[in-house]
Write a protein that holds these residues in place. Sequence first.
Motif, PDB file in Angstrom:
ATOM      1  N   ALA B   1       0.852  -1.198   0.000  1.00 53.82           N
ATOM      2  CA  ALA B   1       0.000   0.000   0.000  1.00 53.82           C
ATOM      3  C   ALA B   1       0.885   1.244   0.000  1.00 53.82           C
ATOM      4  N   GLN B   2       0.407   2.277  -0.696  1.00 53.42           N
ATOM      5  CA  GLN B   2       1.171   3.506  -0.734  1.00 53.42           C
ATOM      6  C   GLN B   2       1.133   4.158   0.631  1.00 53.42           C
ATOM      7  N   LYS B   3       2.260   4.707   1.023  1.00 54.37           N
ATOM      8  CA  LYS B   3       2.329   5.396   2.295  1.00 54.37           C
ATOM      9  C   LYS B   3       1.669   6.758   2.219  1.00 54.37           C
ATOM     10  N   ILE B   4       1.893   7.451   1.106  1.00 49.97           N
ATOM     11  CA  ILE B   4       1.357   8.794   0.897  1.00 49.97           C
ATOM     12  C   ILE B   4       0.590   8.802  -0.413  1.00 49.97           C
ATOM     13  N   THR B   5      -0.638   9.252  -0.393  1.00 47.66           N
ATOM     14  CA  THR B   5      -1.474   9.273  -1.586  1.00 47.66           C
ATOM     15  C   THR B   5      -1.910  10.690  -1.898  1.00 47.66           C
ATOM     16  N   GLN B   6      -1.577  11.104  -3.111  1.00 47.12           N
ATOM     17  CA  GLN B   6      -2.041  12.396  -3.608  1.00 47.12           C
ATOM     18  C   GLN B   6      -2.710  12.099  -4.942  1.00 47.12           C
ATOM     19  N   THR B   7      -4.030  12.138  -4.981  1.00 49.71           N
ATOM     20  CA  THR B   7      -4.758  11.653  -6.148  1.00 49.71           C
ATOM     21  C   THR B   7      -5.136  12.748  -7.133  1.00 49.71           C
ATOM     22  N   GLN B   8      -5.117  13.988  -6.719  1.00 48.79           N
ATOM     23  CA  GLN B   8      -5.486  15.054  -7.639  1.00 48.79           C
ATOM     24  C   GLN B   8      -4.380  15.204  -8.685  1.00 48.79           C
ATOM     25  N   PRO B   9      -4.711  15.024  -9.970  1.00 42.68           N
ATOM     26  CA  PRO B   9      -3.658  15.102 -10.991  1.00 42.68           C
ATOM     27  C   PRO B   9      -3.187  16.527 -11.243  1.00 42.68           C
ATOM     28  N   GLY B  10      -4.085  17.444 -11.138  1.00 38.37           N
ATOM     29  CA  GLY B  10      -3.752  18.838 -11.389  1.00 38.37           C
ATOM     30  C   GLY B  10      -4.878  19.710 -10.872  1.00 38.37           C
ATOM     31  N   MET B  11      -4.485  20.833 -10.337  1.00 39.07           N
ATOM     32  CA  MET B  11      -5.480  21.735  -9.758  1.00 39.07           C
ATOM     33  C   MET B  11      -5.332  23.121 -10.374  1.00 39.07           C
ATOM     34  N   PHE B  12      -6.471  23.783 -10.552  1.00 36.19           N
ATOM     35  CA  PHE B  12      -6.456  25.154 -11.040  1.00 36.19           C
ATOM     36  C   PHE B  12      -7.190  26.029 -10.028  1.00 36.19           C
ATOM     37  N   VAL B  13      -6.669  27.213  -9.818  1.00 36.89           N
ATOM     38  CA  VAL B  13      -7.319  28.135  -8.889  1.00 36.89           C
ATOM     39  C   VAL B  13      -7.164  29.552  -9.429  1.00 36.89           C
ATOM     40  N   GLN B  14      -8.170  30.348  -9.168  1.00 40.47           N
ATOM     41  CA  GLN B  14      -8.117  31.745  -9.575  1.00 40.47           C
ATOM     42  C   GLN B  14      -7.264  32.518  -8.569  1.00 40.47           C
ATOM     43  N   GLU B  15      -6.493  33.445  -9.070  1.00 41.18           N
ATOM     44  CA  GLU B  15      -5.677  34.295  -8.192  1.00 41.18           C
ATOM     45  C   GLU B  15      -6.544  34.903  -7.095  1.00 41.18           C
ATOM     46  N   LYS B  16      -6.007  34.934  -5.875  1.00 43.27           N
ATOM     47  CA  LYS B  16      -6.635  35.499  -4.683  1.00 43.27           C
ATOM     48  C   LYS B  16      -7.655  34.569  -4.025  1.00 43.27           C
ATOM     49  N   GLU B  17      -7.950  33.438  -4.656  1.00 41.13           N
ATOM     50  CA  GLU B  17      -8.868  32.487  -4.029  1.00 41.13           C
ATOM     51  C   GLU B  17      -8.070  31.462  -3.226  1.00 41.13           C
ATOM     52  N   ALA B  18      -8.764  30.710  -2.383  1.00 41.31           N
ATOM     53  CA  ALA B  18      -8.139  29.659  -1.594  1.00 41.31           C
ATOM     54  C   ALA B  18      -8.230  28.330  -2.333  1.00 41.31           C
TER      55      ALA B  18
END
Lengths: 113, 116
Positions: B1-18
């Motif tokens: 089993a993977q020790k650390i899992t990061q499943t989001q392939p890529g994220m986009f966010v608008q400047e100034k947003e969280a």
Amino acid sequence: KAGVTQTPRYLIKTRGQQVTLSCSPISGHRSVSWYQQTPGQGLQFLFEYFSETQRNKGNFPGRFSGRQFSNSRSEMNVSTLELGDSALYLCASSMSGDYNEQFFGPGTRLTVL
Amino acid sequence: AQKITQTQPGMFVQEKEAVTLDCTYDTSDQSYGLFWYKQPSSGEMIFLIYQGSYDEQNATEGRYSLNFQKARKSANLVISASQLGDSAMYFCAMRENTGANSKLTFGKGITLSVRP
């Protein structure tokens, strides 16, 4: 205070050759860790040196070796290079090995042809 | 089993947003540490934030905060007020206290792109 430096930044070798990478830690840091980063395997821990002694080791073949000198500078050697050794090699230094104090260098990008 | 899992392939966010970057981990140790690093295109890994397994409060460092949910084994990174310079790869990592073999294990990383 100067950061972690790695030389060379880029390197091209052919299969079967050997290579030596160098890492100079931040002044006063005694721990140096090495990592291999590839697109397929991600970031993998190679080994850690502290006060000239290897303290931790990852799951890499014996072709990967390292050493640390009395001034804390560290070298990593890979013998009999394989195509799969193409990667970004990162080193990181810290005062004592506490990872929340670990600072990384810019890396050496090795290409094996 | 993977020790650390990061499943989001890529994220986009608008400047100034969280934005929230997900990370789940797997360990049987009671004492461990969780880390987030940023890797810009230059390649250098930049330490962002640390959370110890016994820390009762979520870690914060400026615009970075770590949403630590121990029972769910998740350690999500929250970046508030995104800036263009936040565009980079983000890695979650864990240190397990396995004595002489204590080392950092990294996830595969998430690419974050901040749109102007």
